[in-house]
Design a protein around this motif. Structure first.
Motif, PDB file in Angstrom:
ATOM      1  N   VAL A 273      35.818  33.231  39.754  1.00 12.61           N
ATOM      2  CA  VAL A 273      37.195  33.172  40.260  1.00 12.61           C
ATOM      3  C   VAL A 273      37.949  31.994  39.644  1.00 12.61           C
ATOM      4  N   GLN A 274      37.349  30.821  39.667  1.00 11.33           N
ATOM      5  CA  GLN A 274      38.067  29.645  39.198  1.00 11.33           C
ATOM      6  C   GLN A 274      38.292  29.675  37.691  1.00 11.33           C
ATOM      7  N   VAL A 279      41.951  30.459  32.896  1.00 11.01           N
ATOM      8  CA  VAL A 279      42.287  30.997  31.570  1.00 11.01           C
ATOM      9  C   VAL A 279      43.511  31.907  31.623  1.00 11.01           C
ATOM     10  N   MET A 280      43.792  32.492  32.786  1.00 11.75           N
ATOM     11  CA  MET A 280      44.968  33.353  32.920  1.00 11.75           C
ATOM     12  C   MET A 280      46.208  32.571  33.363  1.00 11.75           C
ATOM     13  N   HIS A 281      46.017  31.248  33.569  1.00 12.11           N
ATOM     14  CA  HIS A 281      47.125  30.391  34.017  1.00 12.11           C
ATOM     15  C   HIS A 281      47.714  30.923  35.332  1.00 12.11           C
ATOM     16  N   LYS A 282      46.823  31.285  36.229  1.00 10.02           N
ATOM     17  CA  LYS A 282      47.199  31.798  37.531  1.00 10.02           C
ATOM     18  C   LYS A 282      46.539  30.952  38.618  1.00 10.02           C
ATOM     19  N   LEU A 306      37.530  41.586  39.244  1.00  4.05           N
ATOM     20  CA  LEU A 306      38.641  40.649  39.378  1.00  4.05           C
ATOM     21  C   LEU A 306      39.774  41.056  38.449  1.00  4.05           C
ATOM     22  N   SER A 307      40.970  41.128  39.003  1.00  5.95           N
ATOM     23  CA  SER A 307      42.153  41.486  38.226  1.00  5.95           C
ATOM     24  C   SER A 307      43.322  40.652  38.722  1.00  5.95           C
ATOM     25  N   VAL A 308      44.421  40.706  37.981  1.00  7.83           N
ATOM     26  CA  VAL A 308      45.652  40.067  38.439  1.00  7.83           C
ATOM     27  C   VAL A 308      46.374  41.048  39.351  1.00  7.83           C
ATOM     28  N   ASP A 389      44.544  38.035  22.842  1.00 11.00           N
ATOM     29  CA  ASP A 389      45.124  36.777  22.367  1.00 11.00           C
ATOM     30  C   ASP A 389      44.790  35.599  23.272  1.00 11.00           C
ATOM     31  N   LEU A 390      43.884  35.835  24.222  1.00 14.94           N
ATOM     32  CA  LEU A 390      43.562  34.784  25.184  1.00 14.94           C
ATOM     33  C   LEU A 390      42.407  33.938  24.671  1.00 14.94           C
TER      34      LEU A 390
END
Length: 398
Positions: A273-274, A279-282, A306-308, A389-390
């Motif tokens: 989770v963390q 990495v997703m800047h969330k 896990l998704s946004v 691109d991440l």
């Protein structure tokens, strides 16, 4: 008990012989008869362990598990483990019992986990620590590197081979210079277990651990375990900088494997989770966790996708393994409410959108990379993919 007459015909003839002995022991009505069959079993298992390339024992356990013969499975598994993690070796005219011992370090980080190669000073201090933990009569050898799960022996026979190798080095007071394959699979784990691996050899009939000679052995054991965690952390703190780690005290190889598995479940989920949020800047509250029970006939694991939020694609996932049927059996005294534990942990981490899927899903894996598939909010198992691109390789801190 399941009828094994037809389905057992695929077993190796040596497995058939062993199965007959286990069934005889299971039907024994006295301790004396138990001892007779146990002696026969010990000899048969040891002969199979002498062949390092043999997988007959593993195949028989798989057969007993898939045919739901849990009573025979438990008898055989306990017997094999006790023999595989130990040995009797002779040195200078005296027989010694040797036990393969591990001290797991369960750890997680936002960076990269350390490789685990011990410096000379770290090795000497850990060796001295294990010697203090063992009985005064003990001789000890300790590997010069911490091992990950994928570096541990792959079979029971290999486990006993490592026990004997380390035991011989302990008796000869020689450095434990055993070559262990290094992981080079390109995987950057954020949560894992590192094992301090040693062998303790004592004269036959002598105690293995220091507390066994105390008037209050249980209290002495607890004190030794507390001191182990403090002293071990002090020795390895620089190696595990940037990590959150728990130092389990030394114990038998298979017992500590299971203990480390249980400690790893919440750590792996925390790391997933963390890291994904980073990495997703969330923030964790921006993520959705979808949870599914997976197994062929009963719940063998929970998979957490896990998704946004408001997006269908699974970005990452985590597997929460189940270690026994009793763990998910409501009628069992060993029942654990894993679903509630997972939900509470996700809530503590800040995840607000949590979805449990109904039913039991067949566990699916990628044909190419063998990675597990994870559940989507639409009730499907999907291969996780991060945006191309991440930059998602964890930074190195060590």
């Amino acid at each position: 008990m399941a009828d094994s007459t037809d389905s057992s015909s695929v077993l190796h003839h040596k497995a058939h012989d062993l199965l007959n002995l286990i069934e005889a022991l299971n039907h024994s009505g006295s301790r004396l008869e138990d001892q007779f069959w146990e002696d026969q079993l010990n000899q048969t298992v040891q002969l199979l362990l002498d062949d390092v390339d043999s997988l007959i024992l593993e195949q028989l356990l798989d057969y007993l598990a898939t045919t739901s013969q849990s009573d025979l499975y438990d008898i055989l598994a306990s017997l094999i483990e006790s023999i595989a993690e130990s040995a009797v070796l002779s040195h200078q005219g005296q027989d010694y019992h040797v036990l393969l011992v591990t001290a797991p370090i369960t750890t997680w980080t936002r960076y990269q986990l350390p490789e685990g190669i011990l410096s000379h000073t770290q090795h000497e201090k850990l060796l001295s620590l294990v010697k203090d933990y063992a009985s005064p009569q003990a001789k000890v050898a300790l590997l010069g590197q911490l091992l990950s799960f994928d570096q541990l022996p792959k079979s029971f026979a290999q486990t006993q081979a490592l026990c004997k190798q380390l035991g011989q080095l302990a008796l000869a007071a020689q450095p434990a210079t055993i070559e262990i394959d290094q992981r080079d699979d390109g995987i950057n784990l954020l949560a894992d277990t590192k094992f301090i691996v040693s062998a303790i050899a004592v004269p036959v009939g002598s105690p293995l651990f220091a507390w066994q000679q105390q008037s209050d052995p249980v209290q002495a054991m607890r004190c030794a375990q507390e001191q182990w965690q403090i002293q071990c952390e002090a020795i390895l703190s620089t190696m595990f900088a940037g990590c959150q780690s728990h130092y389990l005290p030394p114990n038998g190889y298979f017992y500590n494997n299971r203990m480390s598995d249980k400690y790893m479940r919440p750590l792996a989920l925390k790391a997933a989770v963390q890291w994904l949020a980073t990495v997703m800047h969330k923030e964790p509250k921006d993520l959705t966790a979808t949870i599914a029970r997976c197994g062929d006939h009963h719940t063998e694991e929970f998979r957490i996708g896990l998704s946004v939020q408001d997006q269908k694609e699974i970005l990452y996932g985590c597997v929460w393994p189940i270690f026994s049927k009793e763990e998910v059996d409501l009628s069992s005294p060993h029942y654990q409410d894993n679903a509630t534990e997972i939900q509470n942990l996700l809530t503590e981490l800040g995840v607000e959108s949590i979805l449990f899927l109904a039913g039991l899903f067949t566990p699916e894996f990628c044909d190419d990379c063998e990675a597990p598939s994870f559940p989507t909010t639409e009730g499907e198992l999907q291969h996780p993919y991060l945006p191309e691109d991440l930059h998602f390789t964890p930074d190195a801190l060590h």
